[in-house]
Design a protein around this motif. Sequence first.
Motif, PDB file in Angstrom:
ATOM      1  N   GLY A  55       0.832  -1.206   0.000  1.00 51.21           N
ATOM      2  CA  GLY A  55       0.000   0.000   0.000  1.00 51.21           C
ATOM      3  C   GLY A  55       0.859   1.245   0.000  1.00 51.21           C
ATOM      4  N   VAL A  56       0.384   2.260  -0.739  1.00 51.08           N
ATOM      5  CA  VAL A  56       1.100   3.530  -0.814  1.00 51.08           C
ATOM      6  C   VAL A  56       0.442   4.520   0.148  1.00 51.08           C
ATOM      7  CG1 VAL A  56       1.899   5.382  -2.336  1.00 51.08           C
ATOM      8  CG2 VAL A  56       1.662   3.052  -3.233  1.00 51.08           C
ATOM      9  N   LEU A  57       1.162   4.829   1.200  1.00 54.10           N
ATOM     10  CA  LEU A  57       0.652   5.755   2.221  1.00 54.10           C
ATOM     11  C   LEU A  57       0.663   7.191   1.704  1.00 54.10           C
ATOM     12  CD1 LEU A  57       2.509   4.232   5.289  1.00 54.10           C
ATOM     13  CD2 LEU A  57       0.057   4.042   4.757  1.00 54.10           C
ATOM     14  N   LYS A  58      -0.241   8.026   2.215  1.00 56.65           N
ATOM     15  CA  LYS A  58      -1.207   7.543   3.183  1.00 56.65           C
ATOM     16  C   LYS A  58      -2.509   7.102   2.526  1.00 56.65           C
ATOM     17  CE  LYS A  58       0.258  11.055   6.534  1.00 56.65           C
ATOM     18  NZ  LYS A  58      -0.204  12.255   7.289  1.00 56.65           N
ATOM     19  N   GLY A  59      -2.806   7.673   1.385  1.00 63.21           N
ATOM     20  CA  GLY A  59      -4.145   7.599   0.820  1.00 63.21           C
ATOM     21  C   GLY A  59      -4.724   6.212   0.599  1.00 63.21           C
ATOM     22  N   ALA A  60      -3.849   5.210   0.376  1.00 62.86           N
ATOM     23  CA  ALA A  60      -4.345   3.886  -0.026  1.00 62.86           C
ATOM     24  C   ALA A  60      -4.780   3.006   1.143  1.00 62.86           C
ATOM     25  CB  ALA A  60      -3.280   3.159  -0.848  1.00 62.86           C
ATOM     26  N   PHE A  61      -4.635   3.514   2.369  1.00 61.47           N
ATOM     27  CA  PHE A  61      -4.889   2.605   3.503  1.00 61.47           C
ATOM     28  C   PHE A  61      -6.342   2.139   3.572  1.00 61.47           C
ATOM     29  CE2 PHE A  61      -7.104   4.865   6.994  1.00 61.47           C
ATOM     30  CZ  PHE A  61      -7.113   6.161   6.500  1.00 61.47           C
ATOM     31  N   VAL A  62      -7.287   2.965   3.189  1.00 62.22           N
ATOM     32  CA  VAL A  62      -8.702   2.570   3.249  1.00 62.22           C
ATOM     33  C   VAL A  62      -9.003   1.536   2.154  1.00 62.22           C
ATOM     34  CG1 VAL A  62     -11.084   3.381   3.068  1.00 62.22           C
ATOM     35  CG2 VAL A  62      -9.370   4.808   4.193  1.00 62.22           C
ATOM     36  N   PHE A  63      -8.565   1.836   0.949  1.00 64.51           N
ATOM     37  CA  PHE A  63      -8.781   0.937  -0.182  1.00 64.51           C
ATOM     38  C   PHE A  63      -8.141  -0.419   0.073  1.00 64.51           C
ATOM     39  CE2 PHE A  63      -7.211  -0.052  -4.709  1.00 64.51           C
ATOM     40  CZ  PHE A  63      -8.367  -0.747  -5.026  1.00 64.51           C
ATOM     41  N   GLU A 114      -2.615   1.532  -4.797  1.00 63.23           N
ATOM     42  CA  GLU A 114      -2.553   2.996  -4.783  1.00 63.23           C
ATOM     43  C   GLU A 114      -3.971   3.557  -4.686  1.00 63.23           C
ATOM     44  OE1 GLU A 114      -1.329   5.706  -4.128  1.00 63.23           O
ATOM     45  OE2 GLU A 114       0.137   6.212  -5.678  1.00 63.23           O
ATOM     46  N   ASP A 115      -4.113   4.743  -4.119  1.00 65.48           N
ATOM     47  CA  ASP A 115      -5.457   5.340  -4.075  1.00 65.48           C
ATOM     48  C   ASP A 115      -5.807   6.052  -5.377  1.00 65.48           C
ATOM     49  OD1 ASP A 115      -3.617   7.346  -3.551  1.00 65.48           O
ATOM     50  OD2 ASP A 115      -4.883   8.400  -2.120  1.00 65.48           O
ATOM     51  N   ILE A 116      -4.821   6.783  -5.925  1.00 65.67           N
ATOM     52  CA  ILE A 116      -5.132   7.523  -7.153  1.00 65.67           C
ATOM     53  C   ILE A 116      -3.892   7.671  -8.031  1.00 65.67           C
ATOM     54  CG2 ILE A 116      -4.788   9.794  -6.040  1.00 65.67           C
ATOM     55  CD1 ILE A 116      -7.186  10.788  -7.815  1.00 65.67           C
ATOM     56  N   LEU A 117      -4.092   7.455  -9.305  1.00 65.95           N
ATOM     57  CA  LEU A 117      -3.066   7.718 -10.319  1.00 65.95           C
ATOM     58  C   LEU A 117      -3.399   9.054 -10.947  1.00 65.95           C
ATOM     59  CD1 LEU A 117      -2.470   4.530 -12.500  1.00 65.95           C
ATOM     60  CD2 LEU A 117      -0.706   6.074 -11.649  1.00 65.95           C
TER      61      LEU A 117
END
Length: 190
Positions: A55-63, A114-117
């Motif tokens: 996971g790519v912090l921080k944004g991806a932790f929920v996904f 990742e959360d967003i590309l």
Amino acid sequence: MTRGYISASFIFCMDIQASQNKEILIRRQAIEQRIHELAQEISRDYVGSALLLVGVLKGAFVFLADLIRQMTIPCEVDFVRLASYGAHTESSGNVMLIKDIEGSIENKDVLIVEDILDTGLTMTKLVEIFSQRKPMSLKVCTFLDKQGRRRVPFEADYVGFTIGNSFVVGYGLDCNEQDRSLPDVYIIKQ
Ligand code: PRP
């Protein structure tokens, strides 16, 4: 979003927090359904493999947390954090790994989550770094894909939702560290 030591985007976030002008883009039910589909697809593709989700912090932790709980195969989990430094709202392009994973990825099947590309700079850098460590395979799964914003060509292997160029928050994504806990994804209306 927080992209390193930025000034213009910080001011932008302060302004929109004051107005709280949000419009829902993706509802939690649609997110849940899409993650179930992605988890099934990933579980099928990696059956029998030694899968490591990064996971790519921080944004991806929920996904990542929702994704692994829908998967039907065992996997390990680790995290990285990257930052880009520049004086403008846009990424400088100088992306650095500021928190690494704890173990080796040699001979492992690695799926970056990742959360967003957006511009593609962060993923390009991380894939470049990880590729040198001789994983068995290396793929990328992103919750959101802003294809229209690319500064470098990059295609994810798994995509939750392709969206337009609007600034979005919620479901892990932030504006000046706020709104990550929102269960739906919102567009910030300027
Ligand atoms: C955001 C996002 C991605 C990256 C994508 O991270 O979480 O990691 O930017 O941007 P790019 O495709 O233009 O490189 P951010 O630096 O905002 O950190 P955060 O996840 O902690 O919010």
